[in-house]
Scaffold this motif. Structure first.
Motif, PDB file in Angstrom:
ATOM      1  N   ALA A  97       0.841  -1.202   0.000  1.00  0.00           N
ATOM      2  CA  ALA A  97       0.000   0.000   0.000  1.00  0.00           C
ATOM      3  C   ALA A  97       0.875   1.250   0.000  1.00  0.00           C
ATOM      4  O   ALA A  97       2.066   1.202   0.338  1.00  0.00           O
ATOM      5  N   ARG A  98       0.271   2.374  -0.384  1.00  0.00           N
ATOM      6  CA  ARG A  98       1.008   3.626  -0.471  1.00  0.00           C
ATOM      7  C   ARG A  98       0.393   4.674   0.441  1.00  0.00           C
ATOM      8  O   ARG A  98      -0.824   4.870   0.452  1.00  0.00           O
ATOM      9  N   PRO A  99       1.205   5.378   1.233  1.00  0.00           N
ATOM     10  CA  PRO A  99       0.671   6.486   2.042  1.00  0.00           C
ATOM     11  C   PRO A  99       0.372   7.682   1.153  1.00  0.00           C
ATOM     12  O   PRO A  99       0.810   7.747  -0.010  1.00  0.00           O
ATOM     13  N   ASN A 100      -0.367   8.644   1.699  1.00  0.00           N
ATOM     14  CA  ASN A 100      -0.565   9.906   0.987  1.00  0.00           C
ATOM     15  C   ASN A 100      -0.082  11.060   1.869  1.00  0.00           C
ATOM     16  O   ASN A 100       0.485  10.836   2.943  1.00  0.00           O
ATOM     17  N   VAL A 123      13.244   8.108  12.598  1.00  0.00           N
ATOM     18  CA  VAL A 123      12.811   6.983  11.756  1.00  0.00           C
ATOM     19  C   VAL A 123      11.685   7.439  10.829  1.00  0.00           C
ATOM     20  O   VAL A 123      11.684   7.130   9.627  1.00  0.00           O
ATOM     21  N   ALA A 124      10.721   8.169  11.391  1.00  0.00           N
ATOM     22  CA  ALA A 124       9.604   8.659  10.579  1.00  0.00           C
ATOM     23  C   ALA A 124      10.093   9.622   9.501  1.00  0.00           C
ATOM     24  O   ALA A 124       9.617   9.587   8.353  1.00  0.00           O
ATOM     25  N   HIS A 125      11.048  10.478   9.871  1.00  0.00           N
ATOM     26  CA  HIS A 125      11.617  11.428   8.912  1.00  0.00           C
ATOM     27  C   HIS A 125      12.258  10.687   7.742  1.00  0.00           C
ATOM     28  O   HIS A 125      12.081  11.064   6.575  1.00  0.00           O
ATOM     29  N   SER A 126      12.977   9.627   8.048  1.00  0.00           N
ATOM     30  CA  SER A 126      13.599   8.819   6.997  1.00  0.00           C
ATOM     31  C   SER A 126      12.542   8.197   6.094  1.00  0.00           C
ATOM     32  O   SER A 126      12.700   8.152   4.868  1.00  0.00           O
ATOM     33  N   GLN A 127      11.452   7.725   6.681  1.00  0.00           N
ATOM     34  CA  GLN A 127      10.387   7.120   5.890  1.00  0.00           C
ATOM     35  C   GLN A 127       9.668   8.145   5.032  1.00  0.00           C
ATOM     36  O   GLN A 127       9.229   7.847   3.914  1.00  0.00           O
ATOM     37  N   VAL A 128       9.557   9.371   5.536  1.00  0.00           N
ATOM     38  CA  VAL A 128       8.981  10.453   4.729  1.00  0.00           C
ATOM     39  C   VAL A 128       9.788  10.638   3.456  1.00  0.00           C
ATOM     40  O   VAL A 128       9.229  10.755   2.346  1.00  0.00           O
ATOM     41  N   LYS A 157      11.790   8.430   1.985  1.00  0.00           N
ATOM     42  CA  LYS A 157      11.681   7.240   1.125  1.00  0.00           C
ATOM     43  C   LYS A 157      10.355   7.201   0.381  1.00  0.00           C
ATOM     44  O   LYS A 157      10.272   6.671  -0.725  1.00  0.00           O
ATOM     45  N   SER A 158       9.318   7.765   1.002  1.00  0.00           N
ATOM     46  CA  SER A 158       7.989   7.723   0.387  1.00  0.00           C
ATOM     47  C   SER A 158       7.757   8.870  -0.585  1.00  0.00           C
ATOM     48  O   SER A 158       6.678   8.964  -1.185  1.00  0.00           O
ATOM     49  N   GLY A 159       8.746   9.771  -0.724  1.00  0.00           N
ATOM     50  CA  GLY A 159       8.648  10.836  -1.706  1.00  0.00           C
ATOM     51  C   GLY A 159       7.919  12.081  -1.250  1.00  0.00           C
ATOM     52  O   GLY A 159       7.493  12.881  -2.088  1.00  0.00           O
ATOM     53  N   HIS A 196       3.154  20.513   3.588  1.00  0.00           N
ATOM     54  CA  HIS A 196       2.239  20.066   4.634  1.00  0.00           C
ATOM     55  C   HIS A 196       2.922  19.040   5.536  1.00  0.00           C
ATOM     56  O   HIS A 196       2.832  19.114   6.769  1.00  0.00           O
ATOM     57  N   VAL A 197       3.627  18.101   4.927  1.00  0.00           N
ATOM     58  CA  VAL A 197       4.322  17.063   5.689  1.00  0.00           C
ATOM     59  C   VAL A 197       5.508  17.653   6.446  1.00  0.00           C
ATOM     60  O   VAL A 197       5.752  17.338   7.613  1.00  0.00           O
TER      61      VAL A 197
END
Length: 483
Positions: free
Chosen positions: A116-119, A138-143, A145-147, A153-154
């Motif tokens: 699945a893909r986050p938005n 960790v969340a920052h790194s995932q942000v 990676k997810s583009g 906003h993010v």
């Protein structure tokens, strides 16, 4: 038929009604008032393919779990979904409390592992549940990676969490400096973070940088900047903000108006604060606290009390801060009788709460300053929790001012129990012994301090006292030394 201009036809509401099973399930979920009923609902959803495919049903169930503070059924159902829609996952994140027992990061990893893909709404929702720098990193790194690293906003959501969780604000500052075009939300977040961490000068410097970058402030910006003005005593900047607000024709709502009253009061411009107060169409307890506190700060106790009684006459219920301001005003105006009366009303539950340590501190200070040392000591003894060093210190100052050496000794002993490593308490005790001619005991205290390595913090007063006590002991002339 396509529009002649080449535009697709307008979207119309679907005329296909949802299956009856979906309608019944949504009604059951939305009217559920018991956490015990969530598990049977989950079982029912899992048994009905139409319900399991319905994003509306799954999302409503997750939100109901959050509303009823029972997340286990939501987590079990989420683990059973083959490939949840991002809308469903975001609903699960919305249901999480601010400090969940389990981190949302494993949920994100499971979600991504299903393909699945986050938005752009996923990460801001998830970030509100994170409280440690490690998880934020960790969340920052995932942000990234997810583009979504460039999504404003993010990035603003990340900035807000770093500002809330990073003690020295280093991560927040770095993220802000890396933003190519921070908007008013970004600037306001940094200004507020500096103010909340006690860096009022940096908050105001950032406020000026924002204007230099041609970013217009909003109401939240101005409230944070006014808070920094109040803390820094920057009344000129506060006046400029007031004039800016007037120029734009902004209404003085309760939040902005209270911030102005508070700024003027803390900067000593009480009359201007009163003028702002009088122009406000809506006021709350914080507004009244600001004006009462302003008079307390300039030590105009009688005016503080007048505003307090006017507040009560207007039907505004005082809170704990109100009574701290009032008692503080009584302390500096020497209004012992009215201070006693108000404190006793707090103890009796007149205002709907019991006195806190600051109320006790004000009362001890009021009685100690006025020489009612025994009464002050009884207030300390009546405290429901253990008095701290500040409370005992207030009483000790009163004992010294009014020459009560017996109570001074007792209070100093209490301070020694609370802070055995504080050299100044031993010096105080040694001085008390010396003042009453008990030079041998004074010498023993100083000797004990040296053995414990505490003498180095006491400075010249300790060395002078030690020299004098040694001389008196060697001469054996205690009475002469005491005079």
């Amino acid at each position: 038929m396509a529009d002649p201009a080449g535009l697709p036809p307008r979207l119309r509401p679907s005329t296909v009604p949802p299956p009856a099973a979906v309608t019944r399930a949504l009604h059951a979920i939305n009217t559920c008032t018991s956490a015990a009923a969530l598990a049977p609902l989950r079982v029912h959803i899992l048994r009905e393919p139409a319900l399991l495919r319905s994003t509306a049903v799954i999302s409503a169930f997750f939100l109901a779990c959050g509303r009823l503070r029972s997340l286990d059924p939501a987590l079990v159902l989420f683990a059973s979904l083959p490939r949840p829609h991002v809308f469903v996952f975001n609903s699960l994140l919305r249901s999480l409390p601010q400090a969940p027992a389990c981190s949302p990061l494993p949920l994100l990893r499971h979600f991504l592992g299903l393909g699945a893909r986050p938005n752009r709404y996923t990460f801001p929702l998830m970030l509100t549940s994170l409280s440690s720098l490690r998880e934020l990193n960790v969340a920052h790194s995932q942000v990234a990676k997810s583009g979504f690293a460039r999504d404003l906003h993010v990035r603003n959501a990340l900035l807000a969490r770093y500002a809330a969780c990073d003690p020295d604000l280093g991560h927040a500052e770095q993220l802000f400096d890396e933003m190519p075009r921070p908007d008013v939300v970004s600037w306001t977040t940094v200004i507020t973070a500096y103010r909340n961490h006690g860096h009022s000068f940096l908050a105001l410097a950032t406020f000026r940088r924002m204007f230099a970058a041609s970013v217009a402030p909003n109401r939240v910006t101005m409230v944070s900047a006014l808070g920094a003005c109040a803390a820094h005593g920057a009344v000129d900047t506060g006046i400029w903000i007031h004039q800016y607000v007037q120029k734009l024709g902004w209404e003085l709502d309760v939040v902005l108006g209270t911030a102005l009253v508070d700024m003027y009061g803390k900067c000593g411009h009480v009359a201007e604060g009163v003028r702002v107060f009088s122009k406000m169409t809506e006021r709350n307890v914080f507004t009244w606290n600001s004006i009462i506190g302003a008079f307390a700060l300039v030590q105009d106790g009688e005016m503080a009390l007048r505003w307090f009684f006017r507040m009560k006459a207007d039907g505004i219920r005082p809170d704990a801060v109100t009574l701290i301001c009032v008692l503080y005003a009584c302390v500096h105006a020497g209004l012992v009788d009215i201070g006693r009366k108000i404190f006793n009303l707090i103890v009796q539950g007149e205002y709907g709460f019991q006195p806190g340590i600051k109320h006790f501190g004000c009362m001890v200070d009021l009685l100690s300053r006025s020489g009612h040392l025994n009464d002050a000591f009884r207030v300390v003894e009546a405290m429901p929790s253990q008095p701290n060093a500040v409370i005992w210190g207030l009483l000790l100052r009163g004992c010294k001012d009014h020459g009560d050496s017996v109570l001074s000794e007792h209070v100093t002993m209490q301070l020694l129990e609370l802070e055995p490593e504080n050299a100044s308490h031993y010096v105080t005790l040694a001085n008390l012994y010396a003042e009453t001619g008990r030079w041998l005991e004074a010498h023993e205290v100083l000797k004990w301090m040296k053995e414990k390595g505490l003498a180095k913090d006491a400075g010249w007063s300790l060395r002078m006292l030690e020299d004098r006590s040694s001389k008196c002991i060697s001469d054996g002339n205690f009475m002469e030394c005491a005079l």
